[in-house]
Each structure stands twice: as C-alpha cells, then as structure tokens.
Design a protein around this motif. Structure first.
Motif, mmCIF file in Angstrom:
data_model
loop_
_atom_site.group_PDB
_atom_site.id
_atom_site.type_symbol
_atom_site.label_atom_id
_atom_site.label_comp_id
_atom_site.label_asym_id
_atom_site.label_seq_id
_atom_site.Cartn_x
_atom_site.Cartn_y
_atom_site.Cartn_z
ATOM 1 N N CYS A 230 41.307 32.122 38.939
ATOM 2 C CA CYS A 230 42.563 32.867 38.870
ATOM 3 C C CYS A 230 42.696 33.854 40.031
ATOM 4 O O CYS A 230 43.768 33.993 40.623
ATOM 5 N N LEU A 231 41.579 34.539 40.358
ATOM 6 C CA LEU A 231 41.637 35.561 41.408
ATOM 7 C C LEU A 231 41.881 34.963 42.789
ATOM 8 O O LEU A 231 42.372 35.639 43.685
ATOM 9 N N HIS A 234 45.475 35.207 42.789
ATOM 10 C CA HIS A 234 45.982 36.516 42.321
ATOM 11 C C HIS A 234 45.014 37.636 42.665
ATOM 12 O O HIS A 234 44.545 38.352 41.777
ATOM 13 N N VAL A 237 45.425 41.385 41.250
ATOM 14 C CA VAL A 237 45.076 41.772 39.882
ATOM 15 C C VAL A 237 43.789 42.600 39.865
ATOM 16 O O VAL A 237 43.625 43.521 39.061
ATOM 17 N N HIS A 242 45.128 46.659 35.649
ATOM 18 C CA HIS A 242 45.859 45.524 35.089
ATOM 19 C C HIS A 242 46.319 45.757 33.661
ATOM 20 O O HIS A 242 45.612 46.333 32.858
ATOM 21 N N ALA A 243 47.466 45.267 33.355
ATOM 22 C CA ALA A 243 48.058 45.250 32.018
ATOM 23 C C ALA A 243 48.484 46.627 31.519
ATOM 24 O O ALA A 243 49.559 46.780 30.957
ATOM 25 N N HIS A 252 43.127 47.399 31.972
ATOM 26 C CA HIS A 252 42.322 46.622 31.020
ATOM 27 C C HIS A 252 41.274 45.784 31.750
ATOM 28 O O HIS A 252 41.490 45.371 32.883
ATOM 29 N N ALA A 253 40.156 45.580 31.081
ATOM 30 C CA ALA A 253 39.127 44.700 31.652
ATOM 31 C C ALA A 253 39.717 43.308 31.869
ATOM 32 O O ALA A 253 40.569 42.860 31.092
ATOM 33 N N ILE A 254 39.276 42.626 32.921
ATOM 34 C CA ILE A 254 39.798 41.280 33.189
ATOM 35 C C ILE A 254 38.708 40.202 33.115
ATOM 36 O O ILE A 254 38.923 39.048 33.451
ATOM 37 N N PHE A 274 35.365 35.916 27.745
ATOM 38 C CA PHE A 274 36.577 36.708 27.924
ATOM 39 C C PHE A 274 36.951 36.737 29.407
ATOM 40 O O PHE A 274 36.147 37.089 30.257
ATOM 41 N N CYS A 276 40.799 36.081 32.212
ATOM 42 C CA CYS A 276 42.272 36.035 32.296
ATOM 43 C C CYS A 276 42.885 35.098 31.252
ATOM 44 O O CYS A 276 43.915 35.396 30.635
ATOM 45 N N CYS A 279 44.067 36.067 27.652
ATOM 46 C CA CYS A 279 45.387 36.639 27.400
ATOM 47 C C CYS A 279 46.516 35.731 27.890
ATOM 48 O O CYS A 279 47.606 35.733 27.330
ATOM 49 N N HIS A 280 46.233 34.976 28.980
ATOM 50 C CA HIS A 280 47.269 34.110 29.567
ATOM 51 C C HIS A 280 46.898 32.640 29.366
ATOM 52 O O HIS A 280 45.728 32.272 29.496
ATOM 53 N N ARG A 289 55.230 36.158 30.442
ATOM 54 C CA ARG A 289 53.994 36.362 31.212
ATOM 55 C C ARG A 289 52.905 35.334 30.887
ATOM 56 O O ARG A 289 51.712 35.625 30.979
ATOM 57 N N PHE A 291 51.754 34.499 28.213
ATOM 58 C CA PHE A 291 50.800 34.951 27.198
ATOM 59 C C PHE A 291 50.342 33.787 26.328
ATOM 60 O O PHE A 291 51.133 32.913 25.961
ATOM 61 N N SER A 298 54.653 43.377 26.365
ATOM 62 C CA SER A 298 53.268 43.371 26.832
ATOM 63 C C SER A 298 52.307 43.855 25.747
ATOM 64 O O SER A 298 51.169 43.400 25.668
HETATM 65 C C1 HEC Z 1 43.691 41.804 28.047
HETATM 66 C C2 HEC Z 1 44.692 40.851 28.395
HETATM 67 C C3 HEC Z 1 44.824 40.445 29.834
HETATM 68 C C4 HEC Z 1 43.870 39.966 30.663
HETATM 69 C C5 HEC Z 1 42.397 39.768 30.348
HETATM 70 C C6 HEC Z 1 44.508 39.626 31.916
HETATM 71 N N1 HEC Z 1 45.844 39.914 31.829
HETATM 72 FE FE1 HEC Z 1 47.250 39.526 33.233
HETATM 73 N N2 HEC Z 1 48.624 40.507 32.124
HETATM 74 C C7 HEC Z 1 48.399 41.047 30.874
HETATM 75 C C8 HEC Z 1 49.572 41.781 30.464
HETATM 76 C C9 HEC Z 1 49.737 42.540 29.167
HETATM 77 C C10 HEC Z 1 50.503 41.643 31.511
HETATM 78 C C11 HEC Z 1 51.905 42.218 31.585
HETATM 79 C C12 HEC Z 1 51.857 43.536 32.313
HETATM 80 C C13 HEC Z 1 53.227 44.175 32.430
HETATM 81 O O1 HEC Z 1 54.192 43.605 31.939
HETATM 82 O O2 HEC Z 1 53.269 45.244 33.024
HETATM 83 C C14 HEC Z 1 49.885 40.806 32.530
HETATM 84 C C15 HEC Z 1 50.513 40.389 33.709
HETATM 85 C C16 HEC Z 1 49.945 39.496 34.608
HETATM 86 C C17 HEC Z 1 50.651 38.945 35.754
HETATM 87 C C18 HEC Z 1 52.089 39.151 36.104
HETATM 88 C C19 HEC Z 1 52.253 40.030 37.325
HETATM 89 C C20 HEC Z 1 51.647 41.392 37.104
HETATM 90 O O3 HEC Z 1 50.638 41.663 37.772
HETATM 91 O O4 HEC Z 1 52.175 42.129 36.271
HETATM 92 C C21 HEC Z 1 49.733 38.166 36.422
HETATM 93 C C22 HEC Z 1 49.945 37.366 37.680
HETATM 94 C C23 HEC Z 1 48.492 38.256 35.692
HETATM 95 N N3 HEC Z 1 48.667 39.073 34.600
HETATM 96 C C24 HEC Z 1 47.335 37.600 36.058
HETATM 97 C C25 HEC Z 1 46.104 37.857 35.475
HETATM 98 C C26 HEC Z 1 44.854 37.423 36.042
HETATM 99 C C27 HEC Z 1 44.705 36.621 37.301
HETATM 100 C C28 HEC Z 1 43.869 37.858 35.210
HETATM 101 C C29 HEC Z 1 42.369 37.724 35.376
HETATM 102 C C30 HEC Z 1 41.820 38.103 36.667
HETATM 103 C C31 HEC Z 1 44.524 38.555 34.111
HETATM 104 N N4 HEC Z 1 45.872 38.554 34.324
HETATM 105 C C32 HEC Z 1 43.878 39.107 33.007
HETATM 106 C C33 HEC Z 1 47.259 40.904 30.124
HETATM 107 C C34 HEC Z 1 46.055 40.440 30.582
#
Ligand code: HEC
Ligand code: HEC
Ligand code: HEC
Ligand code: HEC
Ligand code: HEC
Ligand code: HEC
Ligand code: HEC
Ligand code: HEC
Ligand code: HEC
Ligand code: HEC
Ligand code: HEC
Length: 308
Positions: A230-231, A234, A237, A242-243, A252-254, A274, A276, A279-280, A289, A291, A298
């Motif tokens: 994913c990284l 992206h 992130v 994040h989040a 939040h931890a990723i 656990f 990305c 959650c996605h 998003r 989800f 969110s």
């Molecule tokens: C704990 C849950 C969670 C994890 C783990 C997570 N995300 Fe997210 N992500 C979210 C949420 C909640 C949002 C919406 C944030 C907002 O609307 O401001 C989001 C938004 C995004 C978006 C939309 C653009 C942005 O940055 O808002 C991208 C792309 C994204 N995540 C990629 C990733 C990637 C790549 C990883 C791992 C490296 C990751 N996420 C891990 C919860 C998570």
C-alpha cells in the motif's frame, strides 16, 4: 567401430524377429513394394500402444510416413524428410490441424522445437498425447523454483497451467487465455471487485500490481509485505498523522512493523495481521474511503474494533 558393430547386432536381432513378416509380404505381393501395403504394426506394434492413441495412427502410418519403403529393413527412405515423413514439423501437423490456432500473435517459443517437444505423434499414457503430465511437462523447460514459494496459487499447485496459458499461441501477452482482470474473474467472484467504490488500480485491471500469479513469499500472493504494497503508491500516509489528525499528534497506527515487536493482530479478523487492509478493502467497497466495514463517516468504522 564399436557403434557400427552394435548397430549390426541390433539389426540382426530385429531382423531375426521381423524377417519372417517381410518375406511373407514380399512373397504375397512381388513387384509391388508400396509402403502402405506393408503391415507396419507387425514390427512396430509398440508405437500405437498407450492410453491415448493419436486418431491419425488409425488413418494408417502413411498418413505421415509417405516416404518409407518398408519392403526392406533397414527401410529405404524415399522422401527428403527424416523418418520418411511427408513434411517437417510443424507443417506435417498442420496438414490436419487448424494452423491458425498455433500462429496467433504470441507464439510459444517451444513450438520452434517441434510439436514433438511436448507430444508423442503416435500414442501416450498421458492425455492429449503429452510426453509428460502437467505441470512436469512445463518444468522440463521452465525453472520449477519460480512456481514454488511459501504460498502457491491453488491452480498452479495442482498443475492447471493451461487454465491461464494457451500452450501453443495466443492473441494476449505471455500466452494468456485472457488478460487480467477478466482472466482472474473466470475463477474469482467479479462482484467483490465491482462494488460502489472501486480502488483505482483494480478499476484499471492491474491485479498484478499487487499480486503474483504463481507463488509468493507473502500472504495473499502479494508482491511485498501487505503494508509495503500500500505504501508503495501511498507514501503520504506514513508522513502525516493518519485517520485522526488530533490524536496525540500521531494519528492512528497503520500496522507498520516495529523493531523487535511482534506484528499487531487485527482485532476484527483473528489470525490476520493489522495493516491498511484492516480498515480499507484493497479492491472495492460500498462504503466511503474504501472502508472494509459499513460506515457513513470516518468515525463510523471505529466501533468494529474498539468497543464503545
Ligand atoms: C485504523 C483504520 C485505518 C488504517 C489502519 C488505515 N487507514 Fe487509511 N483511512 C482511515 C480513515 C478513517 C480514513 C478517512 C480519513 C478522513 O476522512 O479524514 C482514511 C483515509 C485514507 C485515504 C484517503 C486519503 C487520505 O489520506 O485521507 C487513503 C489513501 C488511505 N486511507 C490509505 C491508507 C493506507 C495506505 C494505509 C496503510 C499504510 C491506511 N490507510 C491505514 C482509516 C485507516
Ligand atoms: C519387417 C519388420 C518391419 C516392418 C513391416 C516395418 N518396419 Fe519400420 N523398422 C523396422 C526396423 C527393424 C527398424 C529399425 C531399423 C532402423 O533403425 O533403421 C525400423 C525403422 C523404422 C523407422 C525409423 C527409421 C529411422 O530413420 O529412424 C520408421 C519411420 C519406420 N520403421 C516406419 C515404418 C513404416 C511406416 C512401416 C510400414 C509402411 C514399417 N516401418 C514397417 C522393421 C519394420
Ligand atoms: C501424425 C503423423 C504420424 C503418423 C500417423 C505416424 N507417425 Fe511415426 N512418426 C511421426 C513423427 C513426427 C516421427 C518423428 C518423431 C521424432 O522425431 O520425435 C515419427 C517417428 C516414427 C518412428 C521412429 C521411431 C520414433 O519413435 O521416433 C517409427 C518407427 C514410426 N514413426 C513408425 C510409425 C508407424 C509404424 C506408424 C503407423 C502405425 C506411424 N509411425 C504413424 C509421425 C507419425
Ligand atoms: C492425418 C491427419 C493428422 C495429422 C497429420 C496429425 N494429426 Fe493430430 N489428430 C488428428 C485427428 C483426426 C485428431 C482427433 C480430432 C482432433 O482432436 O482434432 C487428432 C488429435 C490430435 C491431438 C489430441 C489428442 C487427444 O487426446 O485429444 C493431438 C495432441 C495431436 N493430434 C497432435 C498432433 C501432432 C503433434 C501432429 C504432428 C506431428 C499431428 N497431430 C498430426 C489427425 C492428424
Ligand atoms: C509446450 C508444449 C507443447 C507444444 C510444443 C505443443 N503442444 Fe499441443 N498441447 C500441449 C498441451 C499442454 C495441450 C493440452 C491443452 C489442454 O489440456 O488444455 C495440447 C493440446 C493439443 C491438441 C489438442 C487440442 C486441444 O485443444 O485439446 C492438439 C491437436 C495439439 N496440442 C497439437 C499440437 C501441434 C500441432 C503442435 C505443433 C505445432 C503442438 N501441439 C505443440 C502442449 C504443447
Ligand atoms: C520444450 C521446451 C518448453 C516446454 C516444454 C514449455 N516451454 Fe514455455 N517457453 C519455452 C521457451 C524457450 C520460452 C521462451 C523463454 C522463456 O520465457 O523462458 C517459453 C516461454 C513461455 C511463456 C512466456 C511467453 C511470452 O510471450 O513471454 C509462457 C507463458 C510459457 N512458456 C508457458 C509454458 C507452459 C504453460 C508450459 C507447459 C504446458 C510450457 N511453457 C512448456 C520453452 C518451453
Ligand atoms: C492463475 C493464472 C495462471 C496460472 C494457473 C499459471 N500462470 Fe503463468 N502467468 C500468469 C500470468 C498472469 C502471467 C504474466 C505475469 C506478468 O505479466 O508479470 C504469467 C506468466 C508466465 C510465464 C512468463 C514468465 C515471465 O516472467 O515472463 C511463464 C513461463 C508461465 N507463466 C508459466 C506457467 C506455468 C508453467 C504454469 C503452471 C505450473 C503457470 N504459468 C500457471 C498466470 C498464470
Ligand atoms: C483457474 C482458476 C483461477 C484463476 C484463473 C485465478 N485464480 Fe486465484 N485462486 C484460485 C483458487 C482455487 C484459489 C484458492 C481459493 C481460496 O482459497 O479461496 C485462489 C486464490 C487466490 C488468492 C488468495 C491466495 C491466498 O493465499 O490467500 C489470490 C490473491 C488470487 N487467487 C489472485 C488471483 C489473480 C490476481 C488472478 C488473475 C491473474 C487469479 N487469482 C486467477 C483459482 C484461480
Ligand atoms: C492495491 C493492491 C491490490 C490490487 C490492485 C488487487 N489486490 Fe487482491 N488483494 C490485495 C490485498 C492487500 C489482499 C489481502 C486482503 C486481506 O487483508 O485480507 C488481497 C486479496 C485478494 C484475494 C484473496 C481473497 C480476498 O478477497 O481477500 C483475491 C482472490 C484477490 N486479492 C484477487 C485480486 C484480483 C482478481 C485483482 C484484480 C481484479 C486484485 N486482487 C487486485 C491487494 C490488491
Ligand atoms: C498501484 C498503485 C496503488 C497501490 C499499490 C495502492 N493504491 Fe490505493 N489508490 C491508488 C490510486 C491511484 C488512488 C486514487 C487516487 C486518489 O484518490 O488519491 C487510490 C486511492 C485509495 C484510497 C482512497 C479511496 C477514496 O475513495 O478516497 C484508499 C483508502 C486506498 N487507495 C487504499 C489503499 C490500500 C489499503 C492499499 C494497499 C492494499 C493501496 N491503496 C494500494 C493507487 C494505489
Ligand atoms: C480494524 C480495526 C481497527 C479500527 C477500525 C480502528 N482501530 Fe484503533 N486500533 C486498532 C489497533 C489494532 C490498535 C493498536 C495498534 C498498535 O498497538 O499498534 C488501535 C489503537 C487505537 C488507539 C490507541 C490506544 C490503544 O488502544 O492502543 C486509539 C485511541 C484508537 N485506536 C482509536 C481509533 C479510532 C478513533 C478509530 C476510528 C477512526 C479506530 N481506532 C479504528 C484497531 C482498529
């Protein structure tokens, strides 16, 4: 010298067994030494033995061996092609088989080694007259280690190479029977990849930007460790919280691995790490998003892992 005497010895032994038949034939039909009138099988019984016999053999040996005068042993070869064949391969085979199936845009280089690189022209114990069963046949020329690993794609593991590749030729690159994503949808439910919101690389049919088709050292046949997949596209992130922006300033931890610590497990999916994808949904989702769970905002997804 040794070779020659060995050959003579072989001839004399064979002649001992076969000579009678020739004498019998010549006596019956003097002056008409046409190959087709000799019962080839009286001496070559073994060539037509096997679970799968080429229907062409039933049409007579002269369907292919037009240049064999078998009234003498060793035979007089009257044609220009080795073994008294009517033509070189693959033209010999195209005499009865539709050439267009073997000459599409991408041709398997193995065909250049002759159809008999893979098929016995007479009979075989394997289906389709193959010289060996799949996938071993393929591994006679392709490095087997490239198809093994910690995780092996199920159809590869059971030798179904031809579920994805045409062994002869194809209009598609890499001899594929169809291209991803359609190739993948022949076995995987398309609806998982076509929900309301589709992840851009999935929409673009780029399954192979994240997955290996044969085998991998990573779960889900991924090209890299899940979080790194994913990284790769992206990188931001990792750079910004994040989040949750306000969350102790860190977000939040990723799921990035921490040195000397065991990977954190996904509270909502026991047995999975656990990251990305906790959650996605990496493919598509009916939620915003991408989800993995139903949510209208969110914060709507927090409850699936954290009890309120
Ligand atoms: C704990 C849950 C969670 C994890 C783990 C997570 N995300 Fe997210 N992500 C979210 C949420 C909640 C949002 C919406 C944030 C907002 O609307 O401001 C989001 C938004 C995004 C978006 C939309 C653009 C942005 O940055 O808002 C991208 C792309 C994204 N995540 C990629 C990733 C990637 C790549 C990883 C791992 C490296 C990751 N996420 C891990 C919860 C998570
Ligand atoms: C009397 C027995 C006998 C009959 C009948 C016979 N063969 Fe043979 N054939 C042999 C022997 C023995 C050899 C091996 C000698 C050699 O290697 O040249 C041989 C070799 C061959 C070869 C290989 C030649 C090469 O160059 O390697 C072909 C092809 C062949 N036979 C085709 C035929 C066909 C077709 C018929 C029928 C029209 C036929 N034979 C009938 C005994 C026979
Ligand atoms: C569909 C075409 C075809 C037919 C029909 C056919 N052959 Fe052959 N045969 C071949 C080819 C091609 C080769 C050369 C194989 C190679 O070089 O690997 C061959 C080789 C041979 C050889 C040499 C030994 C060997 O296995 O390489 C013999 C003997 C032989 N054929 C006998 C026969 C006899 C007897 C019949 C009838 C029962 C027959 N063939 C029918 C295509 C045919
Ligand atoms: C004289 C006609 C003829 C020639 C020449 C011929 N074939 Fe065939 N072949 C057939 C027929 C008839 C069938 C059965 C119908 C079909 O599958 O197309 C067949 C079927 C096959 C099959 C499928 C067998 C199965 O179990 O389903 C293979 C493989 C094959 N041929 C390979 C070859 C190769 C390789 C050559 C050249 C060395 C060749 N054929 C030359 C007539 C021929
Ligand atoms: C790299 C190995 C390889 C080579 C070289 C090869 N084939 Fe095949 N062939 C196969 C395999 C594997 C199958 C079985 C396909 C399947 O089961 O889906 C097959 C199937 C066939 C069939 C059966 C038709 C069908 O689709 O079931 C025919 C006829 C055939 N081959 C003819 C030929 C001819 C003619 C040549 C030379 C021009 C040739 N093959 C060269 C591997 C090969
Ligand atoms: C007689 C040798 C031989 C056999 C057997 C063989 N191949 Fe190949 N194959 C080659 C060669 C040579 C190449 C070109 C070099 C390379 O990519 O390794 C090739 C290339 C390929 C390619 C890539 C084609 C491209 O356009 O890049 C695929 C896919 C393939 N083979 C699949 C198979 C499958 C599936 C089998 C078993 C049914 C098989 N091969 C059996 C010799 C063989
Ligand atoms: C699920 C479908 C699938 C199956 C099953 C499969 N392959 Fe592939 N194969 C592919 C795809 C997709 C590619 C193209 C990869 C790419 O473009 O990076 C490929 C590429 C190849 C290549 C070319 C390698 C290269 O790096 O260019 C060879 C050779 C090959 N496959 C052989 C085989 C053999 C042998 C088997 C059976 C053991 C097999 N495949 C089973 C989908 C499959
Ligand atoms: C011939 C059928 C077939 C085709 C075509 C196919 N797959 Fe699969 N795939 C399977 C089977 C069977 C499984 C195992 C089923 C399961 O575990 O639910 C599997 C599992 C997977 C998995 C999960 C592996 C794991 O270890 O959890 C991934 C990822 C995958 N396939 C990706 C692909 C991609 C990408 C393509 C297209 C390039 C593809 N598949 C084409 C049959 C196929
Ligand atoms: C952006 C990267 C990415 C792309 C593009 C992608 N996948 Fe995946 N895929 C993943 C990840 C990550 C997983 C593991 C999901 C998890 O954590 O359970 C996965 C899991 C799978 C699985 C296992 C079952 C499942 O749903 O968990 C299959 C089958 C699969 N993918 C097929 C495909 C196919 C077919 C395509 C193309 C249409 C594709 N993938 C495109 C990243 C991707
Ligand atoms: C091959 C590049 C690529 C990879 C790998 C990739 N993505 Fe994406 N992703 C994109 C693109 C392109 C977009 C759309 C651009 C955008 O909206 O910023 C996107 C958008 C997203 C979004 C936002 C969707 C929305 O509706 O706002 C999320 C969430 C996301 N990706 C998660 C992931 C996760 C999780 C992974 C790992 C499984 C991953 N991505 C891997 C290219 C990639
Ligand atoms: C898929 C499961 C999942 C979802 C959804 C999720 N979290 Fe978490 N959350 C975790 C995991 C696992 C940790 C522990 C991470 C670690 O130790 O690296 C964590 C840690 C936390 C922490 C740090 C305190 C602690 O318990 O260690 C807070 C606060 C938190 N999450 C809040 C949220 C909020 C707010 C949301 C919704 C935006 C959310 N989480 C969504 C799995 C999730």
């Amino acid at each position: 010298m040794v070779m020659i005497s060995l050959l003579r010895f072989r001839f004399s032994v064979r002649l001992f067994f076969c000579g009678l038949a020739v004498v019998f034939f010549v006596a019956l039909a003097p002056g008409t030494p046409y190959a087709k009138e000799v019962d080839c099988l009286s001496c070559h019984e073994a060539v037509a033995k096997g679970k799968d016999v080429h229907p062409a053999v039933g049409m007579g040996c002269t369907a292919c061996h037009t240049g064999v005068d078998a009234t003498e042993v060793p035979h007089k070869m009257t044609g220009t092609v080795a073994k008294g064949l009517s033509a070189d391969q693959p033209e010999l085979c195209y005499g009865c088989h539709d050439k267009t199936k073997f000459t599409r845009k991408v041709v398997h280089p193995a065909l250049g080694m002759g159809c008999t690189a893979c098929h016995n022209p007479h009979a075989s114990k394997n289906e389709k007259l193959l010289n060996a069963e799949l996938p071993d046949l393929c591994f006679t020329c392709h490095d087997k280690t490239k198809f093994s690993g910690k995780f092996i794609h199920a159809p590869v593991g059971i030798g179904m190479c031809t579920a994805c590749h045409d062994p002869h030729s194809s209009p598609n690159p890499k001899l594929l029977v169809s291209e991803p994503p359609d190739l993948c949808f022949t076995c995987h439910e398309k609806k998982e990849f076509t929900k309301k919101n589709v992840h851009a690389p999935v929409a673009g049919g780029m399954c192979l930007s994240c997955h290996r088709p044969h085998a991998s050292e990573h779960t889900s046949l991924l090209v890299k460790a899940p979080v790194e997949v994913c990284l790769e596209c992206h990188p931001d992130v990792r750079r910004a919280p994040h989040a949750l922006a306000g969350f102790s300033g860190r977000g939040h931890a990723i799921g990035e691995p921490k040195k000397g610590r065991k990977p954190v497990t996904d509270p909502a999916r026991p047995g999975k790490v656990f990251y990305c994808g906790s959650c996605h949904n990496p493919h598509s989702s009916d939620s915003m998003r991408l989800f993995r769970y139903k949510a209208n905002s969110s914060f709507g997804i927090c409850q699936y892992c954290h009890v309120k």
